[in-house]
Design a protein around this motif. Structure first.
Motif, PDB file in Angstrom:
ATOM      1  N   GLY A  11       1.676 -14.954  13.212  1.00  0.00           N
ATOM      2  CA  GLY A  11       2.986 -14.656  13.774  1.00  0.00           C
ATOM      3  C   GLY A  11       2.894 -13.777  15.010  1.00  0.00           C
ATOM      4  O   GLY A  11       3.624 -13.985  15.987  1.00  0.00           O
ATOM      5  N   HIS A  12       2.001 -12.787  14.985  1.00  0.00           N
ATOM      6  CA  HIS A  12       1.825 -11.929  16.155  1.00  0.00           C
ATOM      7  C   HIS A  12       1.346 -12.742  17.352  1.00  0.00           C
ATOM      8  O   HIS A  12       1.799 -12.531  18.483  1.00  0.00           O
ATOM      9  N   ARG A  36      -0.880  -6.184  14.276  1.00  0.00           N
ATOM     10  CA  ARG A  36      -0.178  -6.589  15.486  1.00  0.00           C
ATOM     11  C   ARG A  36      -0.834  -5.981  16.711  1.00  0.00           C
ATOM     12  O   ARG A  36      -1.061  -6.664  17.720  1.00  0.00           O
ATOM     13  N   GLY A  80       8.512 -21.443  15.064  1.00  0.00           N
ATOM     14  CA  GLY A  80       8.467 -19.991  15.020  1.00  0.00           C
ATOM     15  C   GLY A  80       7.905 -19.312  16.245  1.00  0.00           C
ATOM     16  O   GLY A  80       7.922 -18.085  16.333  1.00  0.00           O
ATOM     17  N   SER A  81       7.427 -20.069  17.208  1.00  0.00           N
ATOM     18  CA  SER A  81       6.741 -19.473  18.345  1.00  0.00           C
ATOM     19  C   SER A  81       7.686 -19.178  19.500  1.00  0.00           C
ATOM     20  O   SER A  81       8.571 -19.973  19.809  1.00  0.00           O
ATOM     21  N   THR A  82       7.493 -18.032  20.144  1.00  0.00           N
ATOM     22  CA  THR A  82       8.167 -17.764  21.414  1.00  0.00           C
ATOM     23  C   THR A  82       7.252 -18.107  22.588  1.00  0.00           C
ATOM     24  O   THR A  82       7.709 -18.144  23.732  1.00  0.00           O
ATOM     25  N   MET A 102       1.893 -15.953  17.820  1.00  0.00           N
ATOM     26  CA  MET A 102       2.991 -16.837  18.215  1.00  0.00           C
ATOM     27  C   MET A 102       4.060 -16.111  19.023  1.00  0.00           C
ATOM     28  O   MET A 102       4.808 -16.743  19.773  1.00  0.00           O
ATOM     29  N   ARG A 103       4.115 -14.797  18.883  1.00  0.00           N
ATOM     30  CA  ARG A 103       5.137 -14.032  19.601  1.00  0.00           C
ATOM     31  C   ARG A 103       4.558 -13.224  20.765  1.00  0.00           C
ATOM     32  O   ARG A 103       5.246 -12.363  21.326  1.00  0.00           O
ATOM     33  N   GLU A 131       0.707 -12.924   8.950  1.00  0.00           N
ATOM     34  CA  GLU A 131       1.324 -12.075   9.966  1.00  0.00           C
ATOM     35  C   GLU A 131       0.538 -12.104  11.273  1.00  0.00           C
ATOM     36  O   GLU A 131       1.119 -12.053  12.360  1.00  0.00           O
ATOM     37  N   ARG A 162       4.269 -13.610  23.793  1.00  0.00           N
ATOM     38  CA  ARG A 162       4.729 -14.178  25.062  1.00  0.00           C
ATOM     39  C   ARG A 162       4.468 -13.178  26.183  1.00  0.00           C
ATOM     40  O   ARG A 162       4.737 -11.993  26.057  1.00  0.00           O
TER      41      ARG A 162
END
Length: 434
Positions: free
Chosen positions: A206-207, A20, A233-235, A209-210, A203, A212
């Motif tokens: 995912g990092h 991350r 799943g994205s912010t 996608m988040r 993962e 923001r």
């Protein structure tokens, strides 16, 4: 045993934290690069694109070598031929990637374009101008040519690119990005304008996608499951690209020679891409004259037809279609086929089963063509031509970043203007609001 399990969990958590941190660090560096790019002239960006293209040509052999490792690993894993075709690079495809960068360099720079401008009654001068997004993340599958295309389009539109290809193409993508980053430095631009997202795990996606606040927009390119997972799943805001269940509808008043030619091109010219035809609809009044010819031509081209009972009546080789076939994006030499009783039935079938990508009608009737264009709500509606033309290069946009099937901001092939936002510039002479 419990202690061992706990230790494994702690180690796994530490790995996730490190990954991350690496992803967020890459995004932060991309943001700094984006600030630099936003102020660059067209000449600076075009010189960098030329350097990137020249570097790809000069390093083609090393890229092919890296790609061969990915292809061999894919074969060993039993990957379908259609996916391997998307993965494979040779010197010709690398030259095409370089050509794509040159085409992008030749296009008008959208940054700074005045979308509209006027003077308000109070004397304020108002202009809406195109500006870069900033940091664009692209998540894509098994197509390493996207790496160069995306980097070039992002650069020309003033954006930094964070690229997350699939692990199946990791050697290819790493080799391409290494070449592009060195070319950027040689051209006087920041290397971090083009980066691979660190990590191979889910993962790491995912990092991204988040992230923001660090990443301005995400663009997923790939299959339905990838796109759905990013959208859900994205912010970070997402521009949704879509799968291609593209239809060819042969109308009652079709030129049958034209219809056979269009169908074969749409299905077989390159079946592994999203603008290839996956479904055939034939008006009942044309079926008897058209289907025997079309089914024979498709069979000769190696296409397996999954047809309804009315189609199967014309050829014993037709495989009975299931409900799943009408929604399928095969990406292979397979085609769903049905006979419909009217143009309206064809449009209803497309609205129910289509993906909103590209749908075509073959007809000599202008009223039928107009009705089809009106009734079919897809990103591209084609009259008397192959679905394969829905492509940024074919539309004259240069290499595309993807084909959007959503309706907000961008729809259809996304070129340079679709990689910008706008801002308002307001110039006054001391006006205040009463």
């Amino acid at each position: 045993m419990t202690a061992s399990v706990n230790a494994d969990a702690v180690n796994a958590g530490a790995d996730i934290d490190r990954e991350r941190a690496a992803v967020l660090d890459a995004a932060a560096r991309a943001r700094e690069a984006a600030v630099d790019l936003a102020g660059r002239s067209r000449a600076d960006k075009d010189a960098a694109l030329a350097a990137m293209g020249a570097a790809l040509r000069a390093q083609a052999a090393s890229i092919v070598t890296a790609n061969a490792a990915d292809v061999e690993r894919a074969r060993a894993a039993g990957t379908p031929d259609a996916i391997i075709d998307r993965l494979r690079l040779d010197e010709g495809r690398i030259a095409a990637m370089a050509d794509g960068l040159a085409e992008v360099a030749a296009l008008t720079d959208p940054v700074g374009e005045v979308v509209r401008g006027f003077t308000l009654p109070n004397g304020l001068e108002l202009r809406q101008v195109r500006v870069p997004f900033g940091v664009v993340g692209i998540i894509y599958e098994a197509r390493p040519n996207v790496t160069a295309d995306a980097a070039g389009l992002c650069l020309k539109s003033g954006n930094a690119a964070l690229l997350r290809g699939s692990s199946s193409a990791r050697e290819s993508n790493a080799a391409i990005v290494d070449v592009l980053r060195k070319a950027l430095v040689d051209a006087g631009l920041p290397a971090d304008a083009v980066q691979l997202v660190p990590g191979d795990s889910r993962e790491s996606v995912g990092h991204l996608m988040r992230a923001r606040g660090l990443v301005d927009v995400l663009i997923p390119r790939g299959g339905a499951s990838l796109i759905r997972s990013v959208v859900e799943g994205s912010t970070v805001p997402v521009i949704e690209t879509g799968v291609g269940n593209c239809h060819v509808y042969v109308d009652a008043d079709a030129d049958l020679d034209m219809a056979v030619s269009i169908l074969l091109n749409a299905k077989t010219q390159r079946p592994s891409v999203c603008n290839a035809a996956e479904s055939l609809l034939v008006h009942a009044d044309a079926a008897e004259a058209f289907l025997p010819r079309a089914l024979a031509a498709l069979r000769d081209a190696g296409v397996t037809v999954h047809g309804d009972a009315r189609v199967a009546a014309y050829d014993e080789n037709v495989v009975p279609a299931t409900d799943a076939d009408w929604d399928a994006e095969y990406l292979s030499l397979d085609l769903a086929a049905a006979v419909v009783d009217s143009l309206e039935d064809a449009c209803r079938h497309i609205r129910r089963h289509g993906s909103g990508h590209t749908d075509a009608i073959v007809t000599r009737s202008q009223p039928a063509a107009r009705r089809f264009v009106q009734a079919v709500d897809s990103a591209a509606v084609v009259v008397n031509a192959s679905t394969r033309f829905t492509d940024g290069g074919e539309f004259g946009f240069g290499a595309e970043i993807g084909i959007s099937t959503q309706k907000l901001h961008a729809r259809g092939p996304m070129g340079l203007p679709e990689l910008t936002s706008t801002k308002y510039v307001v110039v006054g002479e001391g006006q205040i609001r009463g």
